[in-house]
Design a protein around this motif. Sequence first.
Motif, PDB file in Angstrom:
ATOM      1  N   LEU A 295       0.867  -1.176   0.000  1.00 15.29           N
ATOM      2  CA  LEU A 295       0.000   0.000   0.000  1.00 15.29           C
ATOM      3  C   LEU A 295       0.904   1.226   0.000  1.00 15.29           C
TER       4      LEU A 295
ATOM      5  N   ALA B 209      -1.419   2.689   7.852  1.00 15.74           N
ATOM      6  CA  ALA B 209      -2.148   3.434   6.825  1.00 15.74           C
ATOM      7  C   ALA B 209      -1.975   4.941   7.015  1.00 15.74           C
TER       8      ALA B 209
ATOM      9  N   TYR C 120       3.068  -0.165   3.137  1.00 16.51           N
ATOM     10  CA  TYR C 120       2.657  -1.276   4.002  1.00 16.51           C
ATOM     11  C   TYR C 120       2.444  -2.538   3.177  1.00 16.51           C
ATOM     12  N   TYR C 121       2.950  -3.678   3.683  1.00 16.88           N
ATOM     13  CA  TYR C 121       2.937  -4.949   2.962  1.00 16.88           C
ATOM     14  C   TYR C 121       1.858  -5.877   3.518  1.00 16.88           C
ATOM     15  N   ASP C 122       0.963  -6.333   2.657  1.00 18.77           N
ATOM     16  CA  ASP C 122      -0.064  -7.305   3.034  1.00 18.77           C
ATOM     17  C   ASP C 122      -0.758  -7.754   1.756  1.00 18.77           C
TER      18      ASP C 122
ATOM     19  N   SER D 273      -3.677  -7.919  -1.113  1.00 17.06           N
ATOM     20  CA  SER D 273      -4.349  -6.799  -1.770  1.00 17.06           C
ATOM     21  C   SER D 273      -5.759  -6.580  -1.222  1.00 17.06           C
TER      22      SER D 273
ATOM     23  N   LEU E  88      -5.420  -4.770   2.085  1.00 16.87           N
ATOM     24  CA  LEU E  88      -4.983  -3.394   1.844  1.00 16.87           C
ATOM     25  C   LEU E  88      -6.147  -2.535   1.357  1.00 16.87           C
TER      26      LEU E  88
ATOM     27  N   SER F 295      -7.566   0.735   3.464  1.00 13.21           N
ATOM     28  CA  SER F 295      -7.589   2.025   2.769  1.00 13.21           C
ATOM     29  C   SER F 295      -9.000   2.596   2.724  1.00 13.21           C
TER      30      SER F 295
ATOM     31  N   ILE G  39      -2.841   0.951  -4.018  1.00 15.35           N
ATOM     32  CA  ILE G  39      -2.342  -0.425  -3.937  1.00 15.35           C
ATOM     33  C   ILE G  39      -1.482  -0.695  -5.160  1.00 15.35           C
TER      34      ILE G  39
END
Length: 687
Positions: free
Chosen positions: A331, A515, A525-527, A529, A532, A536, A569
């Motif tokens: 993100l 966020a 930020y990693y996760d 989709s 994310l 968001s 994203i």
Amino acid sequence: MSVLSQPSDFRVKLDSFPILKDLHERKDLEYVLIDLINVLMREYEVTCIAIICDEVYLNVFSGPLFKRTSAIPYVMTVVEDYEDLLSPNFVTLESLRAARKEGCNVYVILLANGLQASRLLRFGDRHRILDTRAKFIMLHDFRLFHSELHYIWRRIVNIIFIKHHNKMTGTAKSRPWFELSTVPFPNPIKGVFVPRRVDIWKNENFHYKRPLFADKTSNLNGEVLNVVYLDHVPSVVVMKNNVSTKLGGVEVEILHTLAEKMNFKPRAYQAANAEIHKWGQKQPNGSFSGLLGEMVNGRADVALGNLQYTPYHLELTDLSIPYTSQCWTFLTPEALTDNSWKTLILPFKLYMWIAVLLVLLITGTIFYGLAKNHMNLQEYRRKFKSKRRNSDDENAKPGLYLFGEIINSILYTYGMLLVVSLPRLPMGWSIRLLTGWYWLYCILLVVSYRASMTAILANPAPRVTIDTLKELVDSKVTCGGWGTQSKKFFEQSLDEYSQRIGDKFETIDDPMEAANKVAQGVYAYYDNSDFLKYISVIRKNSFMDPKQNNTTNNTEVTGRKDTQRNLHIMTDCVVNIPISIGFHKNSPLKPLADIYMWRVVEVGLVEKWLNDAMYQIRTLETSEDEVKALMNLKKLYGAFIALAIGYSLSAICLIGELIHWHIIVKRDPNFDKYALHLYYLHKNKKH
């Protein structure tokens, strides 16, 4: 000692073990094993049999056992009576590994020392040396049923305990007999382990003729299974109200399906401090926290929480077959660059503008050259032809003033480019023809410019985003995500860009805090989709409506309203990771659960449940394009900037003319403010 064939060379004298002399003399144990193995090979598909015994029971395999059973591979391991099987020696370990490698799905364990057998089971379970889902045949020993080993019998459920009973005293025709029992799965073991009788072997025959290894997982008889969950969209969606908490999501729907088909009741709960520990990590004392801690400690039977199908999780738990594959990415913040001031030049690219400018200069120069040539021709004709003809030419001469000077030529050529008509049609056929074709060029160019300008003003402004790993590495934002495992993933990657991301990767526990940092333009930020998108959208709606913001500081967010960036994203996936449901280590429920999950995936229910889980998120996601497509004052910045430039240049020219008037013109000796026409007539004669 490991033997891959019939162990006919092993002989043990009966006198060496007087405690089992009667049992050995009648070979009753050997006959029981023969019948059990034949039943297994007749009713089940046996690929290989692993035999683990000590010298006490070695002579059981020295008789007709191998001759009276079907030809099938055997892997035999003979251990010493003093060997600690919680840490076996190299030869024993290699033999056990060979049995697992050969795919042996039947284990025959005959050890006189029950403690030694219990330590073997603990070692095999901990390091997955023994296939706990295979079928086991063991000697009945009360030391195997100690409370510290109860967890083993939740994992090894396909087992037959052989218990020897002497013949009845005072009965001449009575003979020894064997009781065959098993673990009471799926019933939980409460305090004391009480095995369940399956059959009785007596007089070389089974008494009840019941199935020895019945499937114990197809019907769990309504038993309650502990299910630990973690709120993580779209796998688990927690919907809270003032009264209760309702669970939804893909994995919750899968759990309900498994519960219905396998007949069990799930008892869902969260780990202690789940909002902090989440999946959990290894603690300094060697234990695990969070969701994984519940699984490692054996308190939970099933885990729901978007578990990735990775070696790290496979080492601690059993994972079902993956039910989906998720795109894991970052993100990232959108750039705050505002190019509305460039609206007037955006319709054409740089090279197009260069071409337009060159054509303008070249065409203006050509107009000037043609005009000068025609003026020279007129001058020649004036000298050598009649006065009447000269008078006619002079009557037509005013049409040449448009292009008679290089500055005027450029200005009028530029005017035609802006679709401004000429004040008078120029004379000379060469200039007229060039003017006509140049007008066609101007019309095509202006139509293209207007069409492109209309599209720019009508469509949303282009967004400057980060969409590849290379762009993320080149940016100055810090990367991060949850847990040290994500950081290790990037650090241990073979990709150069991933390694560079791992160098600046920071762990963070709160996704909403992450966020907020992304919105400040300093973090990525990693996760997955879907999650994310969830954070968001939630953050955006909380930002637009502070009353809905339950996870962030309203004052902090509102205070930085002018500097908040949109969240984006990244379109490129860093990796596509399979996602599974977790079971406790060596769980007997996994094989049948995999079958049902495969059917659920095949019929498309997972895709349907995923859409249902993300539906509310998509409805909360407002369409910004419709708002941006409307005309507003911001999109006309370019026009105002062009107008400001024109005003500025005009003011500079006006100031220059005033300076020239007061410093040069008014100081000229021939200047007379009452006869300016005479002054300019005199100036023109000089030129």
